[in-house]
Design an enzyme around this catalytic site. Structure first.
Site, PDB file in Angstrom:
ATOM      1  N   GLY A   1      -3.075   4.080  46.166  1.00 54.31           N
ATOM      2  CA  GLY A   1      -3.349   3.847  45.026  1.00 54.31           C
ATOM      3  C   GLY A   1      -3.781   2.228  44.083  1.00 54.31           C
ATOM      4  O   GLY A   1      -4.630   1.968  45.087  1.00 54.31           O
ATOM      5  N   LEU A   2      -4.231   3.007  43.071  1.00 51.38           N
ATOM      6  CA  LEU A   2      -5.516   1.785  42.903  1.00 51.38           C
ATOM      7  C   LEU A   2      -5.086   1.805  41.591  1.00 51.38           C
ATOM      8  O   LEU A   2      -6.581   2.475  40.439  1.00 51.38           O
ATOM      9  CB  LEU A   2      -6.565   2.526  42.562  1.00 51.38           C
ATOM     10  CG  LEU A   2      -7.595   3.033  44.130  1.00 51.38           C
ATOM     11  CD1 LEU A   2      -8.639   3.971  44.084  1.00 51.38           C
ATOM     12  CD2 LEU A   2      -7.743   1.630  44.635  1.00 51.38           C
ATOM     13  N   GLY A   3      -4.396   1.602  40.753  1.00 46.06           N
ATOM     14  CA  GLY A   3      -3.714   1.046  39.578  1.00 46.06           C
ATOM     15  C   GLY A   3      -4.426  -0.650  39.467  1.00 46.06           C
ATOM     16  O   GLY A   3      -4.982  -1.220  40.022  1.00 46.06           O
ATOM     17  N   ALA A   4      -3.892  -1.134  38.434  1.00 40.75           N
ATOM     18  CA  ALA A   4      -4.141  -2.420  38.117  1.00 40.75           C
ATOM     19  C   ALA A   4      -4.104  -3.534  39.365  1.00 40.75           C
ATOM     20  O   ALA A   4      -4.944  -3.925  39.542  1.00 40.75           O
ATOM     21  CB  ALA A   4      -3.411  -2.770  36.931  1.00 40.75           C
ATOM     22  N   VAL A   5      -2.576  -3.935  40.221  1.00 47.60           N
ATOM     23  CA  VAL A   5      -2.773  -4.461  40.769  1.00 47.60           C
ATOM     24  C   VAL A   5      -4.194  -4.475  41.572  1.00 47.60           C
ATOM     25  O   VAL A   5      -4.735  -5.305  42.293  1.00 47.60           O
ATOM     26  CB  VAL A   5      -1.812  -4.543  41.733  1.00 47.60           C
ATOM     27  CG1 VAL A   5      -1.553  -5.092  42.717  1.00 47.60           C
ATOM     28  CG2 VAL A   5      -0.654  -4.593  40.555  1.00 47.60           C
ATOM     29  N   ALA A   6      -3.925  -3.018  42.442  1.00 46.13           N
ATOM     30  CA  ALA A   6      -5.050  -1.878  43.567  1.00 46.13           C
ATOM     31  C   ALA A   6      -6.659  -2.866  43.488  1.00 46.13           C
ATOM     32  O   ALA A   6      -6.989  -3.224  44.416  1.00 46.13           O
ATOM     33  CB  ALA A   6      -4.355  -0.379  43.886  1.00 46.13           C
ATOM     34  N   TYR A   7      -6.474  -2.432  42.525  1.00 50.21           N
ATOM     35  CA  TYR A   7      -7.746  -2.349  41.496  1.00 50.21           C
ATOM     36  C   TYR A   7      -8.583  -4.230  41.442  1.00 50.21           C
ATOM     37  O   TYR A   7      -9.441  -4.705  42.618  1.00 50.21           O
ATOM     38  CB  TYR A   7      -8.271  -2.455  40.465  1.00 50.21           C
ATOM     39  CG  TYR A   7      -9.942  -2.539  39.621  1.00 50.21           C
ATOM     40  CD1 TYR A   7     -10.614  -1.335  39.805  1.00 50.21           C
ATOM     41  CD2 TYR A   7     -10.308  -3.806  38.972  1.00 50.21           C
ATOM     42  CE1 TYR A   7     -12.230  -1.737  39.691  1.00 50.21           C
ATOM     43  CE2 TYR A   7     -11.433  -3.950  38.729  1.00 50.21           C
ATOM     44  CZ  TYR A   7     -11.893  -2.553  38.842  1.00 50.21           C
ATOM     45  OH  TYR A   7     -14.023  -3.662  38.424  1.00 50.21           O
TER      46      TYR A   7
ATOM     47  N   LYS B   1      16.151  -4.018  37.564  1.00 48.87           N
ATOM     48  CA  LYS B   1      15.398  -3.259  36.868  1.00 48.87           C
ATOM     49  C   LYS B   1      15.532  -1.759  36.646  1.00 48.87           C
ATOM     50  O   LYS B   1      17.076  -1.721  35.780  1.00 48.87           O
ATOM     51  CB  LYS B   1      14.838  -2.214  38.193  1.00 48.87           C
ATOM     52  CG  LYS B   1      13.049  -1.933  38.795  1.00 48.87           C
ATOM     53  CD  LYS B   1      12.207  -3.258  38.912  1.00 48.87           C
ATOM     54  CE  LYS B   1      10.963  -2.504  39.012  1.00 48.87           C
ATOM     55  NZ  LYS B   1      10.069  -3.462  39.619  1.00 48.87           N
TER      56      LYS B   1
END
Length: 346
Positions: A177-183, A80
């Site tokens: 959390g509402l990033g790209a994955v969460a959306y 990482k």
């Protein structure tokens, strides 16, 4: 600042500190284990409070990638990287080209990809300086939808284990959390009739999910106190800790964030509380699975990738059953499975 005596240091093969005066690059690359193949894991851009916090994060994340790739049956080791700084201020072509040159110096022991605050466009800039990047547009592309699919299927697997069925209609899910994955995860959950309670540090992200999926917005700290069926941590790690566990009412914790447990012992605390925890590096492996399919000789195959991601459901069902039979927390069962694969090979 010490590294070798940190609890998070787990015989990492390499920890590289990188800088470039002209671009302002300050980065850390951690290669945890390459026994199954070259280390692969995304690059995160974050405004850490201290260098020590960045080291803590990259060590935990890189070890998590070793285990994630092993359980997903991928011929990758774990690594990482983190770039330190405010994404709104430091992003530039020169920054990502400088980081690409740092990757090139590692000669393939570590391949990077997108992660928090890094886009496929940013990775494409790195690619101008090095071939040691994955998740490129025109190949496997954005991994977020595949991470979301795996997480959604993981929630269904957990719900089936707890309730004997996987019908999520009317089920209350809190998403942190509402990033790209969460959306994309919210889209899946809304599509099967789940009721969403959401929060994020970005008001625009909240407004979008509220508008698109009829979600209910709550304050950042309130997310832990909701009377819901599923808590889905999808932001940064360590949200499951001594302070939050007594407040969590959900009987299932299943989300796409990395390093959700602040400490390993919290997995056992959850088990004793009767909470079913979907180990983070198992449920959120969809993105890295998809990335692997761009490395194959025949070229990227979306159908094959999707089928592999769908296997996350079966893997989690097996972990849940072993946990029940052996009376051991799910994260320890997942660790044992990863260690078995690393030791014996794919």
């Amino acid at each position: 600042m010490t590294v070798f005596n940190k609890v998070e240091f787990d015989n990492h093969e390499q920890v590289v500190f990188c800088s470039d005066e002209e671009s302002g690059l300050k980065a850390i690359i951690a290669v945890h284990n390459t026994q199954l193949g070259p280390a692969v894991g995304g690059c995160r851009l974050w405004d850490y409070a201290s260098d020590e916090d960045a080291v803590y994060d990259v060590l935990r994340l890189s070890k998590g990638m070793t285990y994630k790739n092993a359980v997903a049956r991928l011929p990758f080791g774990g690594g990482k990287s983190v770039i330190i700084g405010d994404a709104k201020k430091i992003k530039s072509e020169s920054l990502f080209r400088a980081f690409g040159r740092q990757l090139e110096r590692l000669s393939g022991s570590y391949y990077s990809a997108e992660d928090v605050n890094i886009t496929t466009a940013d990775v494409a800039i790195m690619n101008k300086e090095t071939n040691y990047v994955l998740g490129l547009e025109g190949k496997s592309g954005n991994p977020s939808p595949f991470t979301a699919l795996g997480t959604f299927l993981g929630i269904k697997a957990a719900f089936k284990h707890m309730n004997g069925h996987e019908d999520l209609s009317g089920v209350k899910v809190s998403v942190q959390g509402l990033g790209a994955v969460a959306y994309s995860l919210c889209e899946y959950l809304h599509g099967v009739g789940a009721q969403l309670f959401v929060t994020d540090i970005n008001q625009a992200s909240i407004d979008r999910v509220v508008k698109d999926f009829n979600a209910i917005a709550v304050d950042i700290d309130e997310i832990y106190d909701l009377d819901v069926d599923v808590y889905a941590p999808c932001a940064l790690g360590a949200t499951i800790n001594d302070e939050t566990i007594p407040r969590i009412k959900a009987k299932i914790i299943a989300g796409c964030a990395n390093n959700q447990l602040a400490e390993s012992r919290h997995g056992e605390v959850l088990r004793e509380k009767g909470v079913l925890y979907a180990p983070d590096y198992v449920i959120n492996a969809g993105g890295i699975i998809n990335v692997w399919y761009e490395t194959l000789e025949g070229g990227y195959n979306e159908a094959a990738s999707t089928k592999h991601v769908e296997g996350i459901y079966t893997t989690l069902c097996e972990i849940f059953e072993r946990s029940k039979t052996e009376q051991k927390s799910t994260h320890l069962i997942a660790d044992e499975l990863a260690q078995e694969i690393i030791k014996n090979g794919l």
